[in-house]
Design a protein around this motif. Structure first.
Motif, PDB file in Angstrom:
ATOM      1  N   GLN A 166       0.340 -55.177  27.646  1.00  0.00           N
ATOM      2  CA  GLN A 166       1.577 -54.620  28.193  1.00  0.00           C
ATOM      3  C   GLN A 166       2.118 -55.493  29.320  1.00  0.00           C
ATOM      4  O   GLN A 166       3.327 -55.729  29.421  1.00  0.00           O
ATOM      5  CB  GLN A 166       1.331 -53.192  28.688  1.00  0.00           C
ATOM      6  N   LYS A 167       1.217 -55.985  30.155  1.00  0.00           N
ATOM      7  CA  LYS A 167       1.636 -56.846  31.258  1.00  0.00           C
ATOM      8  C   LYS A 167       2.177 -58.177  30.748  1.00  0.00           C
ATOM      9  O   LYS A 167       3.161 -58.708  31.276  1.00  0.00           O
ATOM     10  CB  LYS A 167       0.449 -57.088  32.197  1.00  0.00           C
ATOM     11  N   THR A 168       1.548 -58.720  29.703  1.00  0.00           N
ATOM     12  CA  THR A 168       1.891 -60.059  29.228  1.00  0.00           C
ATOM     13  C   THR A 168       3.154 -60.067  28.380  1.00  0.00           C
ATOM     14  O   THR A 168       4.033 -60.922  28.565  1.00  0.00           O
ATOM     15  CB  THR A 168       0.724 -60.648  28.411  1.00  0.00           C
ATOM     16  N   CYS A 169       3.262 -59.142  27.438  1.00  0.00           N
ATOM     17  CA  CYS A 169       4.394 -59.207  26.490  1.00  0.00           C
ATOM     18  C   CYS A 169       5.017 -57.844  26.215  1.00  0.00           C
ATOM     19  O   CYS A 169       5.693 -57.656  25.200  1.00  0.00           O
ATOM     20  CB  CYS A 169       3.953 -59.857  25.178  1.00  0.00           C
ATOM     21  N   GLY A 170       4.802 -56.903  27.125  1.00  0.00           N
ATOM     22  CA  GLY A 170       5.284 -55.545  26.911  1.00  0.00           C
ATOM     23  C   GLY A 170       6.777 -55.426  26.685  1.00  0.00           C
ATOM     24  O   GLY A 170       7.230 -54.530  25.956  1.00  0.00           O
ATOM     25  N   GLU A 171       7.550 -56.318  27.281  1.00  0.00           N
ATOM     26  CA  GLU A 171       9.008 -56.227  27.118  1.00  0.00           C
ATOM     27  C   GLU A 171       9.445 -56.460  25.685  1.00  0.00           C
ATOM     28  O   GLU A 171      10.559 -56.084  25.289  1.00  0.00           O
ATOM     29  CB  GLU A 171       9.696 -57.243  28.036  1.00  0.00           C
ATOM     30  N   PHE A 172       8.568 -57.060  24.866  1.00  0.00           N
ATOM     31  CA  PHE A 172       8.907 -57.362  23.481  1.00  0.00           C
ATOM     32  C   PHE A 172       8.238 -56.416  22.481  1.00  0.00           C
ATOM     33  O   PHE A 172       8.414 -56.588  21.276  1.00  0.00           O
ATOM     34  CB  PHE A 172       8.501 -58.799  23.141  1.00  0.00           C
ATOM     35  N   ILE A 173       7.470 -55.433  22.976  1.00  0.00           N
ATOM     36  CA  ILE A 173       6.755 -54.538  22.063  1.00  0.00           C
ATOM     37  C   ILE A 173       7.685 -53.435  21.581  1.00  0.00           C
ATOM     38  O   ILE A 173       8.203 -52.648  22.377  1.00  0.00           O
ATOM     39  CB  ILE A 173       5.495 -53.957  22.717  1.00  0.00           C
ATOM     40  N   HIS A 174       7.864 -53.385  20.283  1.00  0.00           N
ATOM     41  CA  HIS A 174       8.752 -52.411  19.642  1.00  0.00           C
ATOM     42  C   HIS A 174       8.011 -51.127  19.289  1.00  0.00           C
ATOM     43  O   HIS A 174       8.558 -50.021  19.406  1.00  0.00           O
ATOM     44  CB  HIS A 174       9.347 -53.043  18.380  1.00  0.00           C
ATOM     45  N   SER A 175       6.766 -51.249  18.826  1.00  0.00           N
ATOM     46  CA  SER A 175       5.988 -50.104  18.374  1.00  0.00           C
ATOM     47  C   SER A 175       4.522 -50.494  18.314  1.00  0.00           C
ATOM     48  O   SER A 175       4.162 -51.656  18.535  1.00  0.00           O
ATOM     49  CB  SER A 175       6.488 -49.605  17.009  1.00  0.00           C
ATOM     50  N   TYR A 176       3.677 -49.504  18.022  1.00  0.00           N
ATOM     51  CA  TYR A 176       2.237 -49.709  18.017  1.00  0.00           C
ATOM     52  C   TYR A 176       1.624 -49.104  16.759  1.00  0.00           C
ATOM     53  O   TYR A 176       2.091 -48.080  16.257  1.00  0.00           O
ATOM     54  CB  TYR A 176       1.575 -49.022  19.221  1.00  0.00           C
TER      55      TYR A 176
END
Length: 294
Positions: free
Chosen positions: A214-224
């Protein structure tokens, strides 16, 4: 938490739109799903493929079930796709996603995705070859984003995977991919992060936790994708089994990071030999555990 259901649990079992919609809505109580290509192969003849896929889509809508995205499954994951060692195989990987985009458009679904692929054993050890193939993969995704936009899609998704011979595997790899594609594609390309893939100490060591992702690439996470795992292999167990992921951990993470728009898709893969009634009962029990902390 916003819960959804990847349909991997149902492959080879509950086939056909009306039957599947009943299981999803009446038996399990979900109103949003991620459609897996293990139910409809994107490479099937287009007319037949789209008619079968359309039956699922229409039946789901009639039952009040939203299909948020379509996604590659077990069959798709078998191949090397965009990172394959030969141009012929890479072109087939590109065709695979193009066909899936067309199928997704026929279903009137707005997002589609898959893992990027896997290097061969030899290419994985050759830094120059990895970079050459990676650059070609970027060009292919940019081109496919153009096609996806023309077919009415709004997002393409890429799933990081827990093997060093694949890309992206680490959170840092995923961030690099997102930055390389950001602004270059006609529609956004985003990440779908699997908890079981991310929490893999054998590959990531101390960084095998979702806070690091989340810290590294959270801005690009669409879903899980959510699954139970022991951190030793990519298990895709359900939450009725003990492991290192719990419903409480999922809820705490969701609330602490203030998530709102993303979806947790429960992605469970059962042995084909397991009886259908056991699978359905296990899915119901796990869903109750997740709802209890929602």
């Amino acid at each position: 938490m916003k819960l959804g259901l990847n349909l991997s649990f149902a492959i080879k079992r509950w086939i056909g739109g009306e039957n599947m919609a009943r299981i999803i809505s009446e038996e399990l109580g979900y109103d949003r799903v991620q459609f897996t290509w293990d139910l409809v192969d994107p490479s099937w003849p287009a007319d037949t493929r789209d008619r079968i896929a359309g039956d699922y889509a229409q039946s789901f809508r009639k039952a009040g079930i939203a299909i948020e995205s379509s996604f590659g499954g077990l069959a798709s994951y078998t191949y090397n796709h965009f990172l394959a060692p030969t141009r012929d195989l890479r072109d087939l990987g590109k065709l695979h996603l193009r066909n899936a985009i067309d199928m997704t458009a026929a279903m009137e679904v707005k997002a589609a995705g898959m893992p990027l692929g896997s290097y061969s054993a030899a290419d994985a050890l050759d830094r120059q070859r990895r970079e050459e193939i990676y650059r070609e993969a970027l060009e292919a995704i940019v081109e496919l984003s153009r096609h996806a936009k023309s077919r009415g899609l709004e997002t393409l998704l890429i799933e990081p995977v827990p093997l060093s011979t694949e890309f992206p595997s680490s959170a840092e790899d995923a961030l690099r991919l997102m930055r390389d594609l950001d602004g270059a594609t006609d529609i956004p390309v985003r990440l779908l992060v699997d908890w079981g893939h991310a929490m893999f100490p054998a590959l990531f060591g101390d960084d095998a936790n979702m806070d690091h992702w989340q810290k590294t690439c959270g801005e690009f996470i669409h879903s899980y994708h959510i699954q139970q795992t022991d951190g030793l292999l990519d298990r895709h167990w359900n939450f009725t089994r003990k492991g290192i992921v719990t419903p409480e951990l999922l809820a705490e993470f969701w609330n602490r990071h203030g998530l709102t728009d993303q979806t947790y898709f429960l992605e469970i893969i059962y042995p084909f030999e397991q009886p259908d009634d056991e699978v359905l009962s296990d899915m119901k029990n796990a869903t109750r555990l997740l709802r209890a902390v929602q």
